[in-house]
Motif scaffolding. Structure first.
Motif, PDB file in Angstrom:
ATOM      1  N   VAL A 145       1.028  -1.237   0.145  1.00 45.94           N
ATOM      2  CA  VAL A 145       0.039  -0.072  -0.266  1.00 45.94           C
ATOM      3  C   VAL A 145       0.816   1.194  -0.057  1.00 45.94           C
ATOM      4  O   VAL A 145       1.744   1.558   0.919  1.00 45.94           O
ATOM      5  CB  VAL A 145      -1.034   0.076   1.320  1.00 45.94           C
ATOM      6  CG1 VAL A 145      -1.791   1.202   1.182  1.00 45.94           C
ATOM      7  CG2 VAL A 145      -1.699  -1.435   1.301  1.00 45.94           C
ATOM      8  N   ASP A 146       0.547   2.104  -0.984  1.00 49.40           N
ATOM      9  CA  ASP A 146       1.541   3.372  -1.182  1.00 49.40           C
ATOM     10  C   ASP A 146       3.148   2.888  -1.302  1.00 49.40           C
ATOM     11  O   ASP A 146       3.756   3.906  -0.959  1.00 49.40           O
ATOM     12  CB  ASP A 146       1.145   4.401   0.131  1.00 49.40           C
ATOM     13  CG  ASP A 146       1.898   5.451  -0.205  1.00 49.40           C
ATOM     14  OD1 ASP A 146       1.755   5.983  -1.087  1.00 49.40           O
ATOM     15  OD2 ASP A 146       2.593   6.321   0.795  1.00 49.40           O
ATOM     16  N   ARG A 147       3.168   1.782  -2.022  1.00 47.80           N
ATOM     17  CA  ARG A 147       4.596   1.196  -2.387  1.00 47.80           C
ATOM     18  C   ARG A 147       4.450   0.563  -3.711  1.00 47.80           C
ATOM     19  O   ARG A 147       3.420   0.058  -3.817  1.00 47.80           O
ATOM     20  CB  ARG A 147       5.166   0.371  -1.400  1.00 47.80           C
ATOM     21  CG  ARG A 147       5.439   1.041   0.030  1.00 47.80           C
ATOM     22  CD  ARG A 147       6.656   1.969  -0.100  1.00 47.80           C
ATOM     23  NE  ARG A 147       7.364   2.272   1.351  1.00 47.80           N
ATOM     24  CZ  ARG A 147       6.892   3.444   1.863  1.00 47.80           C
ATOM     25  NH1 ARG A 147       5.827   4.353   1.164  1.00 47.80           N
ATOM     26  NH2 ARG A 147       7.095   3.848   3.228  1.00 47.80           N
ATOM     27  N   VAL A 159       0.916   5.785  -5.601  1.00 52.94           N
ATOM     28  CA  VAL A 159       0.613   6.894  -6.484  1.00 52.94           C
ATOM     29  C   VAL A 159       2.106   7.431  -7.221  1.00 52.94           C
ATOM     30  O   VAL A 159       3.163   7.094  -6.781  1.00 52.94           O
ATOM     31  CB  VAL A 159       0.281   8.205  -5.631  1.00 52.94           C
ATOM     32  CG1 VAL A 159       0.229   9.524  -6.393  1.00 52.94           C
ATOM     33  CG2 VAL A 159      -0.872   7.847  -5.266  1.00 52.94           C
ATOM     34  N   ASP A 160       1.920   7.764  -8.613  1.00 49.74           N
ATOM     35  CA  ASP A 160       3.154   8.368  -9.341  1.00 49.74           C
ATOM     36  C   ASP A 160       3.936   9.521  -8.641  1.00 49.74           C
ATOM     37  O   ASP A 160       3.365  10.513  -8.982  1.00 49.74           O
ATOM     38  CB  ASP A 160       2.614   8.568 -10.724  1.00 49.74           C
ATOM     39  CG  ASP A 160       3.925   8.706 -11.524  1.00 49.74           C
ATOM     40  OD1 ASP A 160       4.959   9.014 -11.134  1.00 49.74           O
ATOM     41  OD2 ASP A 160       3.624   8.782 -12.862  1.00 49.74           O
ATOM     42  N   PRO A 293      -5.156  10.390  -3.895  1.00 45.71           N
ATOM     43  CA  PRO A 293      -6.403   9.589  -3.417  1.00 45.71           C
ATOM     44  C   PRO A 293      -6.479   8.581  -2.429  1.00 45.71           C
ATOM     45  O   PRO A 293      -6.503   7.414  -2.698  1.00 45.71           O
ATOM     46  CB  PRO A 293      -7.014   9.079  -4.883  1.00 45.71           C
ATOM     47  CG  PRO A 293      -5.585   8.548  -5.431  1.00 45.71           C
ATOM     48  CD  PRO A 293      -4.562   9.783  -4.983  1.00 45.71           C
ATOM     49  N   THR A 294      -6.524   8.991  -1.183  1.00 43.64           N
ATOM     50  CA  THR A 294      -5.988   8.252   0.000  1.00 43.64           C
ATOM     51  C   THR A 294      -6.867   7.063  -0.031  1.00 43.64           C
ATOM     52  O   THR A 294      -6.548   5.974   0.179  1.00 43.64           O
ATOM     53  CB  THR A 294      -5.671   9.065   1.252  1.00 43.64           C
ATOM     54  OG1 THR A 294      -6.847  10.016   1.272  1.00 43.64           O
ATOM     55  CG2 THR A 294      -4.550   9.937   0.979  1.00 43.64           C
ATOM     56  N   VAL A 295      -8.438   7.395   0.090  1.00 43.68           N
ATOM     57  CA  VAL A 295      -9.386   6.545   0.552  1.00 43.68           C
ATOM     58  C   VAL A 295      -9.448   5.658  -0.666  1.00 43.68           C
ATOM     59  O   VAL A 295      -9.452   4.309  -0.405  1.00 43.68           O
ATOM     60  CB  VAL A 295     -10.650   7.097   0.747  1.00 43.68           C
ATOM     61  CG1 VAL A 295     -11.935   6.059   0.589  1.00 43.68           C
ATOM     62  CG2 VAL A 295     -10.588   7.945   1.858  1.00 43.68           C
ATOM     63  N   LEU A 296      -9.259   5.940  -1.834  1.00 41.83           N
ATOM     64  CA  LEU A 296      -9.355   5.037  -3.316  1.00 41.83           C
ATOM     65  C   LEU A 296      -7.915   3.855  -3.066  1.00 41.83           C
ATOM     66  O   LEU A 296      -8.144   2.887  -3.376  1.00 41.83           O
ATOM     67  CB  LEU A 296      -9.074   5.711  -4.502  1.00 41.83           C
ATOM     68  CG  LEU A 296     -10.414   6.167  -5.203  1.00 41.83           C
ATOM     69  CD1 LEU A 296     -10.300   7.059  -6.323  1.00 41.83           C
ATOM     70  CD2 LEU A 296     -11.406   4.940  -5.427  1.00 41.83           C
ATOM     71  N   ILE A 297      -6.962   4.508  -2.730  1.00 43.85           N
ATOM     72  CA  ILE A 297      -5.659   3.607  -2.483  1.00 43.85           C
ATOM     73  C   ILE A 297      -6.303   2.218  -1.439  1.00 43.85           C
ATOM     74  O   ILE A 297      -5.839   1.341  -1.883  1.00 43.85           O
ATOM     75  CB  ILE A 297      -4.686   4.320  -1.877  1.00 43.85           C
ATOM     76  CG1 ILE A 297      -3.815   5.431  -2.880  1.00 43.85           C
ATOM     77  CG2 ILE A 297      -3.490   3.558  -1.498  1.00 43.85           C
ATOM     78  CD1 ILE A 297      -3.031   6.461  -2.449  1.00 43.85           C
ATOM     79  N   GLN A 319      -0.296  -4.057 -10.700  1.00 45.24           N
ATOM     80  CA  GLN A 319       0.522  -2.990  -9.990  1.00 45.24           C
ATOM     81  C   GLN A 319      -0.249  -1.596 -10.290  1.00 45.24           C
ATOM     82  O   GLN A 319      -0.268  -1.299 -11.454  1.00 45.24           O
ATOM     83  CB  GLN A 319       1.789  -2.719 -10.550  1.00 45.24           C
ATOM     84  CG  GLN A 319       2.764  -3.452  -9.819  1.00 45.24           C
ATOM     85  CD  GLN A 319       2.679  -5.074  -9.842  1.00 45.24           C
ATOM     86  OE1 GLN A 319       2.533  -5.597 -11.059  1.00 45.24           O
ATOM     87  NE2 GLN A 319       2.576  -5.665  -8.654  1.00 45.24           N
ATOM     88  N   VAL A 320      -1.253  -1.055  -9.296  1.00 46.52           N
ATOM     89  CA  VAL A 320      -2.276   0.032  -9.554  1.00 46.52           C
ATOM     90  C   VAL A 320      -1.407   1.071  -9.305  1.00 46.52           C
ATOM     91  O   VAL A 320      -0.883   1.237  -8.109  1.00 46.52           O
ATOM     92  CB  VAL A 320      -3.372  -0.208  -8.741  1.00 46.52           C
ATOM     93  CG1 VAL A 320      -4.158   1.158  -8.948  1.00 46.52           C
ATOM     94  CG2 VAL A 320      -4.174  -1.377  -9.237  1.00 46.52           C
ATOM     95  N   MET A 321      -1.381   2.419 -10.223  1.00 45.38           N
ATOM     96  CA  MET A 321      -0.637   3.340 -10.128  1.00 45.38           C
ATOM     97  C   MET A 321      -1.666   4.654 -10.330  1.00 45.38           C
ATOM     98  O   MET A 321      -1.987   4.675 -11.760  1.00 45.38           O
ATOM     99  CB  MET A 321       0.641   3.552 -11.096  1.00 45.38           C
ATOM    100  CG  MET A 321       1.543   4.807 -10.804  1.00 45.38           C
ATOM    101  SD  MET A 321       2.388   4.607  -9.331  1.00 45.38           S
ATOM    102  CE  MET A 321       3.770   3.729  -9.789  1.00 45.38           C
TER     103      MET A 321
END
Length: 332
Positions: A145-147, A159-160, A293-297, A319-321
């Motif tokens: 998450v966030d990585r 996130v990019d 988009p924190t909640v979406l992450i 890998q979702v970015m």
């Protein structure tokens, strides 16, 4: 003492197997018998041991979530996204705070595995972790998450951050800033390094020399107090005219330092944060920030984890970015 299933059976005058069927397969029990057993459960205050049942069936209804720093509101919002999905699908979330310590993270990973959670969501201190790899090999699905992990041996949602740094750099350069301080956490953290890369890319794209424009202030942690203490001795009329901070907590610390030394924001110093936490808009000077988009992450990470849990044989790691956006407020 907590009443047992045997106590319920005795009170209802039925077998233990009948009580078990009422709890797990109520359609197999006659309505009158079911009502009799449920009445006994209510009278005794019986609470079923779901953990034991889940362990026997190998289907835990718990997910582990290990975050880097629970003091950072960014992770509150990520956790909300995870919890929303978990609640919708009947799961509970066990939340653990690594506090940016690898040893503490390892301890939580061990505890979660001992508790047989269905899967683990984690923002790791280090992406490449032998304990994480071992956890996967032993059959516990994990999602970063966030990585982002280029090895692609698990799902990740991030996130990019290079693009985020570019947004920040383009904005500050377009406002005429030619001395920009980058307040960063440890550059060993991929996010911090990527945001710096993006900043330098934007400066270079504007025809400027990043080595002349960008000053890096590397700090041990991404906390407001540390941002304040680092910025206070650096601020002055002959210094930089803008500060880009690797997260909003650092930016709030820099903002407090600027205000306490009598500087005008953004007249003397423009300040730009990252994450766009709720407090950013409510700061003494509303803070410009690169929004994630924190909640979406959190939602996407939980969905990917449960997809793998439910169908591990056909699951394909993704890998979702996400792309960040710039929110301009009074601080720039």
């Amino acid at each position: 003492m907590q009443p047992s299933i045997k106590d319920v059976a005795q009170r209802a005058g039925v077998s233990i197997g009948t009580v078990s069927n009422v709890l797990n397969r109520p359609d197999k029990v006659a309505e009158s018998t079911r009502a009799h057993v449920l009445a006994a459960i209510e009278e005794l205050g019986f609470v079923r041991n779901s953990s034991a049942a889940q362990l026997r069936a190998g289907t835990s209804r718990s997910l582990g979530l290990i975050v880097l720093d629970m003091a950072n509101p960014f992770f509150h919002d990520v956790a909300k996204g995870v919890e929303d999905v978990a609640t919708e699908l009947g799961y509970a979330v066990v939340l653990c705070n690594a506090d940016e310590q690898a040893e503490r993270e390892d301890r939580y990973l061990r505890v979660l595995e001992e508790q047989r959670v269905r899967g683990v969501l984690i923002t790791p201190v280090e992406v490449s972790s032998e304990r994480l790899d071992a956890l996967r090999r032993r059959g516990t699905p994990t999602v970063l998450v966030d990585r982002h992990d280029a090895r692609a041996n698990c799902c990740s949602v991030a996130v990019d951050d290079v693009a985020g740094g570019e947004l920040a750099g383009e904005h500050l350069v377009s406002r005429g800033h030619r001395r920009i301080a980058y307040f960063s956490g440890p550059l060993s953290l991929r996010q911090c390094a990527d945001r710096l890369t993006g900043l330098r890319n934007a400066v270079a794209a504007a025809g400027l020399d990043p080595d002349e424009v960008v000053d890096v202030v590397e700090l041990p942690a991404l906390k407001a107090r540390i941002g304040y203490e680092a910025a206070r001795p650096l601020l002055g009329p002959t210094g930089f005219t803008a500060a880009f901070c690797a997260n909003d907590l650092l930016a709030l610390g820099v903002l407090r330092a600027a205000v306490s030394t009598g500087m005008r924001v953004p007249g003397d110093l423009a300040i730009l944060g990252y994450d766009d936490i709720e407090f950013a808009a409510d700061a003494a000077v509303p803070l410009s920030s690169v929004r994630q988009p924190t909640v979406l992450i959190g939602r996407n990470a939980a969905q990917l984890l449960l997809e793998e849990c439910d169908d591990p044989d056909s699951h394909v790691h993704k890998q979702v970015m996400f792309k960040p956006t710039l929110v301009v407020r009074e601080s720039t």
